[in-house]
Enzyme design. Structure first.
Site, short mmCIF file in Angstrom:
data_model
loop_
_atom_site.label_atom_id
_atom_site.label_comp_id
_atom_site.label_asym_id
_atom_site.label_seq_id
_atom_site.Cartn_x
_atom_site.Cartn_y
_atom_site.Cartn_z
N LYS A 10 78.66 -55.51 -68.35
CA LYS A 10 77.39 -54.79 -68.19
C LYS A 10 76.54 -55.33 -67.03
CE LYS A 10 77.02 -53.59 -73.10
NZ LYS A 10 76.14 -53.71 -74.29
N TYR A 50 77.51 -43.09 -74.21
CA TYR A 50 76.79 -43.60 -75.39
C TYR A 50 76.23 -42.49 -76.27
CZ TYR A 50 77.18 -48.32 -73.56
OH TYR A 50 77.68 -49.52 -73.13
N ARG A 86 87.21 -57.71 -79.56
CA ARG A 86 85.96 -57.74 -80.32
C ARG A 86 85.66 -59.18 -80.77
NH1 ARG A 86 83.56 -53.39 -80.57
NH2 ARG A 86 82.21 -53.82 -82.36
N THR A 92 77.21 -58.75 -81.62
CA THR A 92 76.33 -58.00 -80.73
C THR A 92 75.09 -58.82 -80.37
OG1 THR A 92 77.08 -55.93 -81.71
CG2 THR A 92 75.02 -55.85 -80.49
N ARG A 103 79.58 -63.37 -75.49
CA ARG A 103 78.15 -63.17 -75.71
C ARG A 103 77.40 -64.48 -75.96
NH1 ARG A 103 79.26 -57.64 -78.98
NH2 ARG A 103 79.10 -56.23 -77.20
N ASN A 113 73.64 -57.89 -73.58
CA ASN A 113 74.64 -58.76 -74.20
C ASN A 113 75.96 -58.83 -73.42
OD1 ASN A 113 75.76 -56.31 -74.89
ND2 ASN A 113 75.43 -56.53 -77.09
N HIS A 116 80.71 -54.66 -73.31
CA HIS A 116 81.00 -53.63 -74.31
C HIS A 116 82.50 -53.65 -74.54
CE1 HIS A 116 81.57 -49.64 -76.15
NE2 HIS A 116 82.61 -49.57 -75.34
N GLU A 127 87.50 -43.77 -74.33
CA GLU A 127 86.71 -44.49 -73.33
C GLU A 127 87.51 -44.77 -72.07
OE1 GLU A 127 83.71 -46.59 -76.57
OE2 GLU A 127 85.17 -47.85 -75.55
#
Length: 139
Positions: A10, A50, A86, A92, A103, A113, A116, A127
């Site tokens: 991000k 999103y 993940r 998150t 993170r 954070n 994604h 995606e």
């Protein structure tokens, strides 16, 4: 089972020049980066990506954040890639993330954070298709 998942590094991370450090954490976790591209998301791309969050109060801020600077979109490959990534990303909210996760290491806060990752194999396929063709992915 070898799977593919989708990742976005991000704006909060690309602005701080953390792409290489995040990629190292990904690769150290046994995932391979089989496609990667630096892009600037348009308002329309971010809203489409999103759209699942459209009714949530943070939607506008999320779209604004994701279009504020370039992002790095990636296809990751490995055993149980969705679940593995993940785990590597961490919670998150970075305050709740395990030590050594992306993170915990790099996120500024719950809104910024750093990464994604797809939450399911089906969503990973959707995606990935928004940013890459099969020809782009060098397995």
């Amino acid at each position: 089972m070898t799977e593919r998942t989708f990742s976005i590094i991000k704006p909060d991370a690309t602005e701080r020049n953390l792409t290489g450090k995040i990629n190292a954490v990904i690769e150290d976790a046994g995932l391979r980066i089989v496609a990667q591209r630096r892009v600037r998301l348009s308002q329309a791309q971010a809203e489409k990506f999103y759209e699942i969050h459209k009714e949530r109060p943070f939607f506008g801020e999320l779209v604004s954040t994701m279009t504020s600077a370039p992002v790095v979109v990636q296809v990751l490959e490995g055993d149980n890639a969705v679940a593995r990534y993940r785990e590597v990303m961490g919670a998150t909210n970075p305050d709740n993330a395990a030590e050594g996760t992306i993170r915990k290491l790099f996120a500024k806060n719950v809104g910024e954070n750093s990464v994604h990752g797809s939450d399911s194999l089906d969503n990973a396929k959707i995606e990935i298709a928004q940013f890459f063709t099969d020809a782009d992915i060098v397995g």
